[in-house]
Design an enzyme around this catalytic site. Sequence first.
Site, PDB file in Angstrom:
ATOM      1  N   ILE A  36      38.023  40.025  52.166  1.00  0.00           N
ATOM      2  CA  ILE A  36      37.334  38.930  51.489  1.00  0.00           C
ATOM      3  C   ILE A  36      38.284  38.203  50.548  1.00  0.00           C
ATOM      4  CG2 ILE A  36      35.457  38.318  49.940  1.00  0.00           C
ATOM      5  CD1 ILE A  36      33.846  40.612  51.050  1.00  0.00           C
ATOM      6  N   GLU A  37      38.821  38.901  49.564  1.00  0.00           N
ATOM      7  CA  GLU A  37      39.714  38.247  48.613  1.00  0.00           C
ATOM      8  C   GLU A  37      40.505  39.309  47.867  1.00  0.00           C
ATOM      9  OE1 GLU A  37      37.773  36.152  45.529  1.00  0.00           O
ATOM     10  OE2 GLU A  37      36.604  37.851  44.823  1.00  0.00           O
ATOM     11  N   GLU A  38      41.536  38.837  47.169  1.00  0.00           N
ATOM     12  CA  GLU A  38      42.337  39.684  46.290  1.00  0.00           C
ATOM     13  C   GLU A  38      42.195  39.179  44.872  1.00  0.00           C
ATOM     14  OE1 GLU A  38      47.003  40.918  45.396  1.00  0.00           O
ATOM     15  OE2 GLU A  38      46.476  39.795  47.209  1.00  0.00           O
TER      16      GLU A  38
ATOM     17  N   SER B 127      42.579  40.068  40.435  1.00  0.00           N
ATOM     18  CA  SER B 127      43.621  40.539  39.521  1.00  0.00           C
ATOM     19  C   SER B 127      43.709  42.056  39.487  1.00  0.00           C
ATOM     20  CB  SER B 127      43.348  40.007  38.110  1.00  0.00           C
ATOM     21  OG  SER B 127      43.299  38.590  38.113  1.00  0.00           O
ATOM     22  N   TYR B 128      42.596  42.729  39.774  1.00  0.00           N
ATOM     23  CA  TYR B 128      42.575  44.179  39.610  1.00  0.00           C
ATOM     24  C   TYR B 128      42.125  44.915  40.872  1.00  0.00           C
ATOM     25  CZ  TYR B 128      42.787  42.661  34.775  1.00  0.00           C
ATOM     26  OH  TYR B 128      43.156  42.044  33.608  1.00  0.00           O
ATOM     27  N   GLY B 129      42.042  44.225  42.005  1.00  0.00           N
ATOM     28  CA  GLY B 129      41.632  44.939  43.208  1.00  0.00           C
ATOM     29  C   GLY B 129      41.567  44.039  44.427  1.00  0.00           C
TER      30      GLY B 129
ATOM     31  N   VAL C  44      39.156  43.206  47.699  1.00  0.00           N
ATOM     32  CA  VAL C  44      37.753  43.303  48.099  1.00  0.00           C
ATOM     33  C   VAL C  44      37.658  43.073  49.599  1.00  0.00           C
ATOM     34  CG1 VAL C  44      35.411  42.462  47.710  1.00  0.00           C
ATOM     35  CG2 VAL C  44      37.075  42.436  45.838  1.00  0.00           C
TER      36      VAL C  44
ATOM     37  N   LYS D  97      35.839  47.601  47.047  1.00  0.00           N
ATOM     38  CA  LYS D  97      36.887  47.091  46.159  1.00  0.00           C
ATOM     39  C   LYS D  97      37.901  48.191  45.908  1.00  0.00           C
ATOM     40  CE  LYS D  97      37.765  44.880  41.702  1.00  0.00           C
ATOM     41  NZ  LYS D  97      37.179  44.305  40.469  1.00  0.00           N
TER      42      LYS D  97
ATOM     43  N   ASP E 124      35.761  37.465  31.319  1.00  0.00           N
ATOM     44  CA  ASP E 124      36.379  36.790  32.466  1.00  0.00           C
ATOM     45  C   ASP E 124      35.303  36.118  33.315  1.00  0.00           C
ATOM     46  OD1 ASP E 124      38.452  35.872  33.999  1.00  0.00           O
ATOM     47  OD2 ASP E 124      38.582  37.662  35.250  1.00  0.00           O
TER      48      ASP E 124
END
Length: 465
Positions: free
Chosen positions: A112-114, A116-118, A120, A135, A230
């Site tokens: 799905i996406e990347e 800042s901390y993981g 997904v 995640k 955030d």
Amino acid sequence: MASKSRWATDDDPETEAILAQRKREKDEKRRAKAEKQRQLDEQQQARAQQESDPHPKKRRRLSNDHEQDPSITTTPTNNTSTTTHESTILPFPTQEWGPCRNVSNFERLNHIEEGSYGFVSRAKDITTGEIVALKKLKMDNSPDGFPVTGLREIQTLLEARHQNIIDLREVVMGDKLDEVYLVMPFLEHDLKTLLDDMSEPFLPSETKTILHQILSGLDFLHDQWIMHRDLKTSNLLLNNRGEVKIADFGMARYYGDPPPKLTQLVVTLWYRAPELLLGAEKYATEIDMWSIGCIFGELLTKEPLLQGKNEVEQVSKIFALTGPPTPQTWPDFRSLPNAKSLRLPPSSSASAGNPPLLPRGKFPFLTNAGLHMLSSLLALNPGARLSTKECLAHRYFREDPRPKPKEMFPTFPSKAGMEKRRRRETPEAPKRGQEAPKLDFASVFGGQGGGEAGEQGAGFTLRLG
């Protein structure tokens, strides 16, 4: 004749039998009472012995199954039974402890996406067939152990159970110790991707529905003394049932009153409050409310409201929208570390209102109540910003058009779910220079295009010529 004494007893055998039965019943009650008192004394002695002995000889039984508990004794007394417990432990429903499941129990479908901390991904639970979001926490920047951002996210998600906050189902492990995955429900959209793909922004009623749900979830977080730190449209998820959920708690943390000294490098740049850009080290939930104002403006215009390339340009874009700070609008402005070197243009006239209203031309379709709420969220002075409870009670949500019910919210194809927009095959326009074809319309009504005088149609006859 002398009267008979009432204490005299007759030699009637029936009367003697009744008296004997009463005497036996009294004796039985006396013995049962004595036995019960003896058992109570034994219980008190056992409790006193257990309290005085710091190391009990037997491990305490945690089950509430009294049928196989040897500490339960039953003493029959004349067809009556008395149940005695040496120690009574109240059972409470708790989560069972056990090893984490392995990530092999999930079939990964697509990335799905990347963040800042993981990373997904969309995955399917092999056991139940449910589609979930996996995640994977980033461990690269934590050579000393588990990253604090992952610990904060897990702790916050376990504490924050709300309908507008993403739910943490479980934590699963990979084959290595640095492979930790968070299992969460899969939602079809995030607002950032959805706004990019939409040709027009949301309707006013839809904007109110989305914003009200975001504020409800954030209000619950603030009541639990949690700052998200955030908030942005890519961290707000939307499913096909019109439900919005706040996600990505990698930067969330608890705060107190007075607020502690915290790092100023938080919140994505486009949604960062001006006091953070100017070096404030003590802040509270006001930074989340500034982010809500930026999200509100993005829902209205379909574009991020303040798109600075760096901190300096971001501050200039903020002042271009809200106007430069003045002693009336932001009294403590000059006390911030980075504000001492800032040169402000001379203010021509004092703005009406505190905080002043944003320019009407930037939001032409927003009502006066909506403009007042947006201006209060984007106030330069943190103390002048609205809280979540004040926003939820604002007249903007009570005026027409009212927030659209979630059941009537439109659905969209999901990029995260690998869904594509259905496109119907439509004929192309005629090409220039192409000759028109020769057509025979004799078969329009079911005929075969021959030279017959009569043609059969759909239930009627058409005679030509």
